[in-house]
Write a protein that holds these residues in place. Structure first.
Motif, mmCIF file in Angstrom:
data_model
loop_
_atom_site.group_PDB
_atom_site.id
_atom_site.type_symbol
_atom_site.label_atom_id
_atom_site.label_comp_id
_atom_site.label_asym_id
_atom_site.label_seq_id
_atom_site.Cartn_x
_atom_site.Cartn_y
_atom_site.Cartn_z
ATOM 1 N N GLY A 36 0.786 -1.229 0.000
ATOM 2 C CA GLY A 36 0.000 0.000 0.000
ATOM 3 C C GLY A 36 0.817 1.276 0.000
ATOM 4 O O GLY A 36 0.275 2.356 0.231
ATOM 5 N N HIS A 37 2.121 1.190 -0.287
ATOM 6 C CA HIS A 37 2.984 2.369 -0.306
ATOM 7 C C HIS A 37 3.132 2.902 -1.732
ATOM 8 O O HIS A 37 3.322 2.123 -2.663
ATOM 9 N N PRO A 38 3.071 4.228 -1.901
ATOM 10 C CA PRO A 38 3.215 4.799 -3.245
ATOM 11 C C PRO A 38 4.587 4.534 -3.853
ATOM 12 O O PRO A 38 5.606 4.680 -3.192
ATOM 13 N N ILE A 39 4.563 4.128 -5.122
ATOM 14 C CA ILE A 39 5.794 3.983 -5.900
ATOM 15 C C ILE A 39 5.964 5.221 -6.776
ATOM 16 O O ILE A 39 7.047 5.783 -6.861
ATOM 17 N N ALA A 40 4.861 5.633 -7.425
ATOM 18 C CA ALA A 40 4.913 6.792 -8.320
ATOM 19 C C ALA A 40 3.522 7.408 -8.428
ATOM 20 O O ALA A 40 2.515 6.720 -8.266
ATOM 21 N N PHE A 41 3.496 8.704 -8.719
ATOM 22 C CA PHE A 41 2.240 9.449 -8.870
ATOM 23 C C PHE A 41 2.448 10.534 -9.911
ATOM 24 O O PHE A 41 3.521 11.125 -10.012
ATOM 25 N N GLU A 42 1.366 10.812 -10.671
ATOM 26 C CA GLU A 42 1.386 11.935 -11.602
ATOM 27 C C GLU A 42 -0.001 12.554 -11.675
ATOM 28 O O GLU A 42 -0.997 11.854 -11.782
ATOM 29 N N ARG A 43 -0.036 13.876 -11.626
ATOM 30 C CA ARG A 43 -1.269 14.639 -11.775
ATOM 31 C C ARG A 43 -1.152 15.437 -13.063
ATOM 32 O O ARG A 43 -0.255 16.262 -13.208
ATOM 33 N N ALA A 44 -2.061 15.168 -14.000
ATOM 34 C CA ALA A 44 -2.029 15.865 -15.288
ATOM 35 C C ALA A 44 -2.305 17.351 -15.107
ATOM 36 O O ALA A 44 -2.969 17.767 -14.152
ATOM 37 N N ASP A 45 -1.794 18.136 -16.031
ATOM 38 C CA ASP A 45 -2.100 19.567 -16.032
ATOM 39 C C ASP A 45 -3.610 19.738 -16.026
ATOM 40 O O ASP A 45 -4.325 19.069 -16.775
ATOM 41 N N GLY A 46 -4.091 20.614 -15.164
ATOM 42 C CA GLY A 46 -5.520 20.882 -15.089
ATOM 43 C C GLY A 46 -6.269 20.020 -14.089
ATOM 44 O O GLY A 46 -7.437 20.275 -13.806
ATOM 45 N N ALA A 47 -5.628 18.992 -13.543
ATOM 46 C CA ALA A 47 -6.280 18.152 -12.531
ATOM 47 C C ALA A 47 -6.247 18.887 -11.197
ATOM 48 O O ALA A 47 -5.274 19.575 -10.878
ATOM 49 N N SER A 48 -7.305 18.751 -10.424
ATOM 50 C CA SER A 48 -7.357 19.457 -9.149
ATOM 51 C C SER A 48 -6.320 18.906 -8.170
ATOM 52 O O SER A 48 -5.957 17.735 -8.231
ATOM 53 N N PRO A 49 -5.819 19.749 -7.265
ATOM 54 C CA PRO A 49 -4.715 19.355 -6.400
ATOM 55 C C PRO A 49 -5.045 18.254 -5.388
ATOM 56 O O PRO A 49 -4.145 17.561 -4.934
ATOM 57 N N GLY A 50 -6.294 18.061 -5.057
ATOM 58 C CA GLY A 50 -6.662 17.038 -4.080
ATOM 59 C C GLY A 50 -6.738 15.631 -4.636
ATOM 60 O O GLY A 50 -7.066 14.682 -3.922
ATOM 61 N N ARG A 51 -6.410 15.475 -5.889
ATOM 62 C CA ARG A 51 -6.586 14.180 -6.550
ATOM 63 C C ARG A 51 -5.639 13.085 -6.054
ATOM 64 O O ARG A 51 -5.945 11.905 -6.187
ATOM 65 N N PHE A 52 -4.493 13.456 -5.483
ATOM 66 C CA PHE A 52 -3.593 12.418 -4.985
ATOM 67 C C PHE A 52 -4.300 11.547 -3.946
ATOM 68 O O PHE A 52 -4.244 10.318 -4.012
ATOM 69 N N GLU A 53 -4.948 12.175 -2.989
ATOM 70 C CA GLU A 53 -5.593 11.418 -1.913
ATOM 71 C C GLU A 53 -6.709 10.519 -2.445
ATOM 72 O O GLU A 53 -6.908 9.413 -1.946
ATOM 73 N N ILE A 54 -7.441 10.989 -3.447
ATOM 74 C CA ILE A 54 -8.517 10.173 -4.022
ATOM 75 C C ILE A 54 -7.929 8.980 -4.767
ATOM 76 O O ILE A 54 -8.357 7.836 -4.575
ATOM 77 N N ALA A 55 -6.932 9.230 -5.602
ATOM 78 C CA ALA A 55 -6.295 8.139 -6.345
ATOM 79 C C ALA A 55 -5.679 7.129 -5.380
ATOM 80 O O ALA A 55 -5.848 5.913 -5.537
ATOM 81 N N ARG A 56 -4.993 7.622 -4.368
ATOM 82 C CA ARG A 56 -4.372 6.719 -3.396
ATOM 83 C C ARG A 56 -5.435 5.924 -2.655
ATOM 84 O O ARG A 56 -5.271 4.726 -2.431
#
Length: 141
Positions: A36-56
């Motif tokens: 359950g530990h992040p290896i990699a993450f990417e947020r596309a241009d224009g994606a809202s900043p809170g999306r990391f927590e939702i994706a995770r």
């Protein structure tokens, strides 16, 4: 087998390319290891900043429960108390909707999960599955 950083980056790139090719809204994609530990993450241009927590949260629920987001959503609909208890046990980190996809290795063991968010949950799952397939692994939505 485990998912390394280069494989995680390729999963993310293919998921992002799928989103663009299919006209999806800007996506955010995370790849987690089997713990359950992040290896990699990417947020596309224009994606809202809170999306990391939702994706995770989508990926975390998949890997911790051993079931994809679709199965989690069905379980939440038929047994909301169970999913509420699970989310309590995991400190509110589980987002039980499509877009959290298990990653299985060649022998069928869970080796991680991918979480995608930004479009509809079904489209998020589609992008995750495309990313996983692009590296020759099996996804379970």
């Amino acid at each position: 087998m485990e998912i390394g950083i280069e494989t995680a980056r390729r999963i993310i790139a293919a998921a992002q390319e799928t989103g663009v090719a299919r006209g999806m809204k800007p996506l955010s994609v995370v790849v987690l290891d089997a713990g359950g530990h992040p290896i990699a993450f990417e947020r596309a241009d224009g994606a809202s900043p809170g999306r990391f927590e939702i994706a995770r949260g989508k990926a975390y629920g998949a890997v911790m429960l051993g079931m994809g987001g679709r199965a989690q959503a069905e379980r939440a609909a038929s047994g909301p108390a169970f999913m509420a208890a699970i989310n309590g046990a995991f400190g509110g980190k589980v987002v039980p909707v499509p877009g959290g996809v298990l990653v299985r290795g060649a022998e069928g063991a869970v080796i991680g999960a991918v979480g995608v968010t930004g479009d509809t949950s079904d489209n998020d799952a589609e992008a995750a599955l495309a990313g996983i397939a692009a590296v020759g692994l099996t996804g379970e939505a």
